[in-house]
Design a protein around this motif. Structure first.
Motif, short mmCIF file in Angstrom:
data_model
loop_
_atom_site.label_atom_id
_atom_site.label_comp_id
_atom_site.label_asym_id
_atom_site.label_seq_id
_atom_site.Cartn_x
_atom_site.Cartn_y
_atom_site.Cartn_z
N LEU A 70 -6.13 7.37 -1.46
CA LEU A 70 -6.41 5.97 -1.12
C LEU A 70 -7.66 5.46 -1.83
N SER A 71 -8.62 6.36 -2.07
CA SER A 71 -9.82 5.96 -2.80
C SER A 71 -9.48 5.57 -4.23
N VAL A 72 -8.52 6.28 -4.84
CA VAL A 72 -8.07 5.92 -6.19
C VAL A 72 -7.43 4.54 -6.18
N ILE A 73 -6.59 4.29 -5.18
CA ILE A 73 -5.93 2.97 -5.09
C ILE A 73 -6.98 1.87 -4.98
N LYS A 74 -7.98 2.08 -4.14
CA LYS A 74 -9.01 1.05 -3.95
C LYS A 74 -9.81 0.84 -5.23
N ASP A 75 -10.17 1.92 -5.92
CA ASP A 75 -10.94 1.78 -7.16
C ASP A 75 -10.15 1.01 -8.21
N GLU A 76 -8.86 1.29 -8.30
CA GLU A 76 -8.05 0.59 -9.29
C GLU A 76 -7.89 -0.89 -8.92
N LEU A 77 -7.77 -1.19 -7.62
CA LEU A 77 -7.69 -2.58 -7.19
C LEU A 77 -8.99 -3.33 -7.50
N ARG A 78 -10.12 -2.66 -7.28
CA ARG A 78 -11.40 -3.30 -7.61
C ARG A 78 -11.51 -3.57 -9.10
N GLY A 79 -10.98 -2.65 -9.91
CA GLY A 79 -11.00 -2.89 -11.36
C GLY A 79 -10.16 -4.08 -11.75
N ILE A 80 -8.99 -4.23 -11.12
CA ILE A 80 -8.14 -5.39 -11.39
C ILE A 80 -8.86 -6.67 -10.99
N LYS A 81 -9.50 -6.67 -9.84
CA LYS A 81 -10.21 -7.86 -9.38
C LYS A 81 -11.33 -8.24 -10.34
N VAL B 49 0.84 -1.21 0.00
CA VAL B 49 0.00 0.00 0.00
C VAL B 49 0.87 1.25 0.00
N ALA B 50 1.96 1.24 0.77
CA ALA B 50 2.87 2.39 0.79
C ALA B 50 3.46 2.60 -0.61
N HIS B 51 3.78 1.53 -1.30
CA HIS B 51 4.33 1.63 -2.66
C HIS B 51 3.29 2.22 -3.61
N ARG B 52 2.07 1.73 -3.55
CA ARG B 52 1.03 2.24 -4.44
C ARG B 52 0.69 3.69 -4.13
N ARG B 53 0.74 4.05 -2.86
CA ARG B 53 0.50 5.44 -2.49
C ARG B 53 1.52 6.35 -3.19
N GLU B 54 2.79 5.91 -3.19
CA GLU B 54 3.83 6.70 -3.85
C GLU B 54 3.65 6.72 -5.36
N VAL B 55 3.26 5.57 -5.94
CA VAL B 55 3.06 5.48 -7.39
C VAL B 55 1.92 6.41 -7.82
#
Length: 838
Positions: free
Chosen positions: A471-482, A361-367
């Protein structure tokens, strides 16, 4: 040579740096180890990739070999990777490429292969010139946005190009696909997981940073292997997720089918991860041929492209449970040792499930932050250009007139900047505009685009200004991958209901184990021998062949572990039930068929023990008077070919072995009737390869007969039995403690009448004894039948041995092992009268 010119030898000497070779070796080894750890063997926690995986994927990205392109020759991909990024040889690169394309090795393959990329049978892939490959669609998610300054880059090996230090990784690939590798002094072995479960756990952790491993396990049920199969039990999974280490049992998926003529067959449809199917079938066949597994009539591998199918046909009347569980014990179940070790900030760390996801999560936050900053800069640049275009459109006539009246393009740009306060970039763009872009329709499109760009700028600013939005962007992108790549679990998790092992089918009972000098061995139920009065002849316990003699008899439980010590100083291990059960008149089975004994190697001492507790020792005595203690833990893992127990001097052999706890006294008895008692601490603990120390100072022609370990419990006595069947009990308190390596005290008078000492035991009044003669007669009697007398006596007859026969072995049976025995049992047994003492 001029004095002003320095001597070249002195110059070279001053350039030499003096260092200690130990320091140089240490530093060089550390440098090498860290190079292997960080540069080759361990994955990074952020993208779950080792350098070779990362370089292959990045080379394919640079080549344009995406999931939407045509396949390219693997040799071309390997060549590009080796030439630009990974100068370690083509075989290492191709092997990695092959594994990333194998759907039985990777839960979500990162390479889409075309051609022969190997099989579960261990078949190698075709040569790289024959196979073709391209990136799989999910691997593109690992490189998504890599061109937007989302990760750091470093120079490649020859400083010609730049390569990414880590990939943006839109999903937690370290857990999803797992990893394995051996570095210097450490290794990693991370199992693959289900993509959807890992993403759900990641989102849970983002929403609740205080979530525990237990909370995350509500989503991540356990590893999800590409080959399916079953994980047995949840405790090991929890341990692995909690500590980063654990041992998970993986069991094949199979079912028992009714077959023709009432027979059954076992059909295996899924194998444990990384199992070699062909080798597994071969090993089952070997065990069937060698008699290790009984009840199998036929074995076939009917696997095809649709999946695994191994058919094991059973014989009519075979015990299916026994066959099934023998297969589980040796073939269809294996352990996956989890070591969740990865590089965090360049350092290897063992991570729990929560720590792994936190690092991701820390990595994705930075990305996402760096991507948003890049996109914001691009959007602001575009908005700036659009603002200039809109100004130009609003003043189209004047702008056209100004440009037309300018001498050169440079003059036109300067005039525009002066007239409308345009920037350099805006002026450049306007000068390059076509007249067609000044139409009203084009103007509308520019305005719409400008509004869209402004909305994008607002969105990006909101992401950069708000942690919650990011963090909301990270979660939305993870849901799209799933949603795009998620699938059902393949590996089931079953509770450990226990298996019916071969041991479970063996009744747990007390038995006598009989061994002869020629190493024939057998076991007999202890209840076949009723207690008799002292001095009886006993009954036949073994029919020894001519020239052979009984050497040992002892009591054991069928489920006990036995440590068998030999005259050559080695020790073997076996379960009591592995010794064949035979009748009283049977000779037994040769021990070489049970233990892997060397030629001329004979068993001289046996210890009955299940497992050694903390602080316990194996204490040994030899014929020449040496005594030795070795920690019990050194005998926990004994190979089938045996291990060294003691380094004996020429002509010496082990005569007796006891398990001691470090606080007891040792009593050594000799054949000539001498004993010495000393504190166990006088014998320091030593390794298995040591010879030991002197325990007793032997007289000429004397030898050690036995060893006793005692804490002198209430009423405990030393029982001494001689070859001619005489024996006596003497309270242990009469044997004073001495220093090691003395002559000792007289224990029993030995002579022609009673013969040399055969055995000594520490006994309680309510114990029983079992004695066996060299010719196979066996007697079971009560200890209290034997009088308690002082030292330096001859004893009484405890076993009536015939001429030419002799007592071979004596064992003590504690009352707890037999239950109470009627004191008057066999009162009418034949007990010869004789002198009680001399």
């Amino acid at each position: 040579m001029s004095s002003d010119v320095p001597d070249p030898t002195d110059v070279q000497a001053r350039a030499v740096e003096n260092v200690r070779i130990e320091d140089e070796m240490e530093q060089s080894y550390i440098d090498y180890a860290m190079s292997v750890i960080a540069g080759r063997a361990l994955p990074r926690v952020e993208d779950g990739l080792k350098p070779v995986h990362r370089r292959i994927l990045y080379a394919m990205h640079e080549m344009g070999v995406s999931s939407g392109s045509s396949h390219r020759k693997s040799s071309s991909i390997v060549g590009e990777t080796m030439g630009d990024y990974h100068p370690h040889g083509d075989s290492a690169i191709y092997d990695t490429l092959v594994r990333m394309a194998q759907d039985f090795s990777m839960r979500y393959p990162l390479v889409d292969g075309q051609g022969n990329f190997g099989s579960m049978d261990g078949d190698p892939a075709a040569a790289q010139r024959y196979t073709e490959a391209r990136m799989s669609s999910i691997s593109e998610e690992l490189l998504s946005d890599i061109d937007k300054d989302t990760v750091d880059f470093s120079a490649n090996y020859d400083d010609r190009l730049q390569e990414p230090d880590v990939l943006p990784a839109a999903f937690p690939n370290l857990l999803v696909n797992g990893s394995s590798g051996i570095a210097v002094g450490m290794s990693t072995n991370i199992p693959p997981h289900n993509l959807g479960e890992v993403i759900d756990a990641t989102i849970e952790l983002i929403d609740d940073p205080d979530a525990t491993v237990e909370d995350l396990m509500d989503h991540v049920k356990g590893p999800d292997f590409p080959t399916g199969a079953n994980i047995v039990g949840r405790d090991a999974i929890y341990s692995a997720y909690k500590t980063g280490r654990g041992r998970i049992r993986v069991r094949a998926e199979f079912e028992v089918e009714e077959w023709k003529s009432g027979r059954e067959r076992i059909v295996v449809t899924e194998l444990p991860f990384q199992a070699n199917k062909a080798r597994l079938v071969e090993r089952i066949a070997e065990d069937v041929n060698e008699g290790e597994i009984e009840g199998i009539s036929d074995l076939r591998d009917e696997s095809d492209r649709d999946g695994v199918r191994i058919v094991i046909e059973l014989k009519r009347g075979a015990n299916t449970e026994v066959v099934k569980n023998r297969l589980l014990e040796n073939h269809l179940e294996r352990t996956f040792g989890v070591i969740n070790l990865a590089l965090v900030d360049g350092q290897p760390r063992v991570l729990s499930l929560k720590e792994t996801l936190e690092e991701y999560v820390a990595h994705r936050r930075e990305v996402v932050r760096r991507r948003s900053e890049y996109d914001l800069e691009e959007a602001e640049d575009r908005a700036h250009i659009l603002e200039g275009r809109l100004t130009a459109v609003e003043n189209a006539d004047d702008v056209v007139e100004l440009i037309r009246n300018s001498e050169t393009r440079s003059d036109a740009k300067e005039n525009l900047q002066d007239a409308y306060d345009f920037s350099q970039d805006q002026a450049d763009h306007i000068v390059r505009m076509q007249l067609g872009s000044l139409t009203s329709m084009e103007t509308t499109e520019i305005e719409e685009e400008y509004e869209e760009v402004q909305a994008e700028i607002e969105r990006l600013n909101a992401i950069l200004e708000s942690e919650e939005e990011l963090l909301s962007v990270i979660k939305d992108e993870l849901r799209g991958i799933k949603e795009e790549y998620g699938d059902e679990r393949r590996t089931s998790i079953i509770e450990d209901q226990g298996t019916v092992t071969h041991e479970d089918l063996i009744p747990e009972e007390e038995v006598f184990v009989v061994m002869t000098e020629d190493d024939y061995v057998k076991r007999m139920p202890i209840d076949q021998f009723d207690p008799q009065g002292r001095g009886g002849k006993g009954i036949i316990g073994a029919d020894v062949k001519e020239g052979d003699r009984v050497s040992t008899v002892f009591r054991a439980n069928t489920h006990d572990y036995l440590l068998c010590f030999t005259n050559q100083g080695k020790v073997y291990q076996l379960k009591t039930y592995e010794i064949p059960e035979m009748g009283r008149t049977a000779r037994g089975k040769s021990a070489v068929n049970i233990l892997d004994l060397d030629p001329g190697e004979d068993i001289t001492a046996i210890v009955d023990t299940d497992a050694f507790g903390d602080g316990e020792f194996v204490t040994m005595a030899t014929h020449h008077g040496y005594v030795k203690r070795t920690g019990g833990e050194e005998f926990d893992n004994i190979r089938s070919t045996g291990i060294i127990a003691a380094d004996l001097e020429e002509g010496d052999e082990l005569v007796d072995v006891e398990v001691t706890d470090g606080s007891q006294d040792l009593v050594i008895a000799t054949e000539g009737g001498m004993t010495i008692r000393f504190d166990e601490d006088e014998v320091r603990a030593m390794g298995r390869n040591a010879r030991g120390v002197n325990g007793i100072k032997l007289q000429d022609d004397d030898a050690v007969a036995g060893l006793v370990a005692t804490d002198e419990a209430d009423g405990q006595a030393l029982l001494t039995v001689t070859r001619n069947g005489y024996g006596k009990r003497t309270r242990l308190s009469e044997y004073r403690t001495q220093s090691r390596y003395g002559k000792g005290l007289i224990d029993i008078k030995t002579g022609d009448r009673n013969g040399p000492v055969t055995a000594v035991k520490a006994v309680d009044d309510d114990d029983q004894l079992v004695m066996m003669s060299e010719d196979g007669q066996i007697v079971r009697t009560r200890v209290d039948e034997i009088s308690t007398v002082g030292r330096n006596t001859m004893g009484v007859i405890v076993m009536d041995v015939e001429d030419g026969d002799a007592v071979a072995s004596v064992d003590d049976i504690p009352a707890a092992a037999t239950g109470d025995v009627d004191a008057d049992a066999d009162a009418d047994a034949d007990v010869p009268t004789d002198a009680e003492e001399n």
